[in-house]
Motif scaffolding. Structure first.
Motif, mmCIF file in Angstrom:
data_model
loop_
_atom_site.group_PDB
_atom_site.id
_atom_site.type_symbol
_atom_site.label_atom_id
_atom_site.label_comp_id
_atom_site.label_asym_id
_atom_site.label_seq_id
_atom_site.Cartn_x
_atom_site.Cartn_y
_atom_site.Cartn_z
ATOM 1 N N ASN A 150 -13.336 128.922 16.779
ATOM 2 C CA ASN A 150 -13.924 129.861 15.821
ATOM 3 C C ASN A 150 -13.313 129.681 14.431
ATOM 4 N N THR A 154 -15.540 127.677 11.473
ATOM 5 C CA THR A 154 -15.894 128.563 10.358
ATOM 6 C C THR A 154 -15.408 127.973 9.040
ATOM 7 N N PRO A 159 -19.932 127.757 11.626
ATOM 8 C CA PRO A 159 -19.476 128.703 12.663
ATOM 9 C C PRO A 159 -20.431 128.821 13.831
ATOM 10 N N THR A 162 -19.584 127.416 17.282
ATOM 11 C CA THR A 162 -18.607 128.066 18.166
ATOM 12 C C THR A 162 -19.269 128.531 19.446
ATOM 13 N N GLN A 163 -20.437 129.141 19.328
ATOM 14 C CA GLN A 163 -21.106 129.663 20.508
ATOM 15 C C GLN A 163 -21.457 128.555 21.509
ATOM 16 N N CYS A 166 -18.557 128.062 23.599
ATOM 17 C CA CYS A 166 -18.456 129.171 24.551
ATOM 18 C C CYS A 166 -19.449 128.967 25.695
ATOM 19 N N GLY A 188 -17.376 134.064 19.044
ATOM 20 C CA GLY A 188 -18.402 133.301 18.338
ATOM 21 C C GLY A 188 -19.695 134.055 18.111
ATOM 22 N N CYS A 194 -13.128 136.924 23.602
ATOM 23 C CA CYS A 194 -13.893 136.213 24.623
ATOM 24 C C CYS A 194 -13.281 136.616 25.955
#
Length: 203
Positions: A150, A154, A159, A162-163, A166, A188, A194
């Motif tokens: 993250n 970013t 950014p 990031t997901q 995940c 994220g 998380c």
């Protein structure tokens, strides 16, 4: 061969997806730009501590360099290319891990391993901050409250990637026989942490 070139050699799964979606000389341009951007990122960040570099050098920085290069050549397809290629690779990892979980005794070993592995690979020396919970037998749980994925994605202007990292956990651990992986929020996607829970399914 530069450090960037060597690392990009391990990202053929991304290059193959790019070639499928934007055939022709654009792929070559994306890869050349990715190398230049990755060289620049390494220069900008210098030598990070070993634990953090295990994540930045192999995953965070090359993904950012490729994605940012894709956005210049194929802005409408860049995110989907990253999403699809990362998903496919993680699902293959999950399939391999699923075969191992069918081995008698492996599920208990896997949970026990996660406790020590997560404290090393996802602990403070690797740029994470965590809350580890005391759990009943057959369960592992932790919250990640600070994450280098993250942070650096970013800082590099992407950014949204990031997901995808995940999601890799979901594709890798979400369909393991006899194990249940639970996640309700991520940093994220704007969560305060998380959360990560793995437990043996009681028959």
């Amino acid at each position: 061969m530069t450090k960037a070139e060597k690392i990009l050699e391990s990202k053929t799964f991304l290059k193959n997806e790019i070639e499928k979606e934007i055939p022709g000389n654009k792929t070559a341009r994306v890869w050349q730009k990715s190398k230049e951007k990755l060289d620049a990122i390494f220069t900008s960040y210098g030598e990070l501590p070993k634990g953090i570099a295990a994540h930045t050098d192999s995953f965070i920085f090359p993904s950012a360099a490729i994605y940012l290069s894709l956005k210049e050549e194929a802005p409408d397809k860049a995110f989907e290319i990253m999403k699809n290629s990362m998903k496919e690779k993680s699902m293959k990892t999950g399939e391999s891990l699923a075969k191992m979980t069918r081995i008698p005794g492996f599920k208990k070993f896997f949970l026990k391993m996660w406790d020590s592995l997560s404290r090393k690979m996802f602990g403070e020396t690797a740029g994470f901050k965590n809350i580890f919970y005391d759990c009943p037998k057959g369960e592992f749980r932790m919250d990640i409250t600070q994450c280098p994925y993250n942070k650096y994605l970013t800082e590099l202007g992407c950014p949204e990637l990031t997901q995808l990292f995940c999601d890799n956990d979901v594709y890798t651990y979400g369909n393991l026989p006899g194990l249940k992986f639970t996640r309700t929020k991520t940093l994220g996607t704007g969560g305060d942490c998380c959360d990560f829970k793995m437990e043996i399914i009681k028959k």
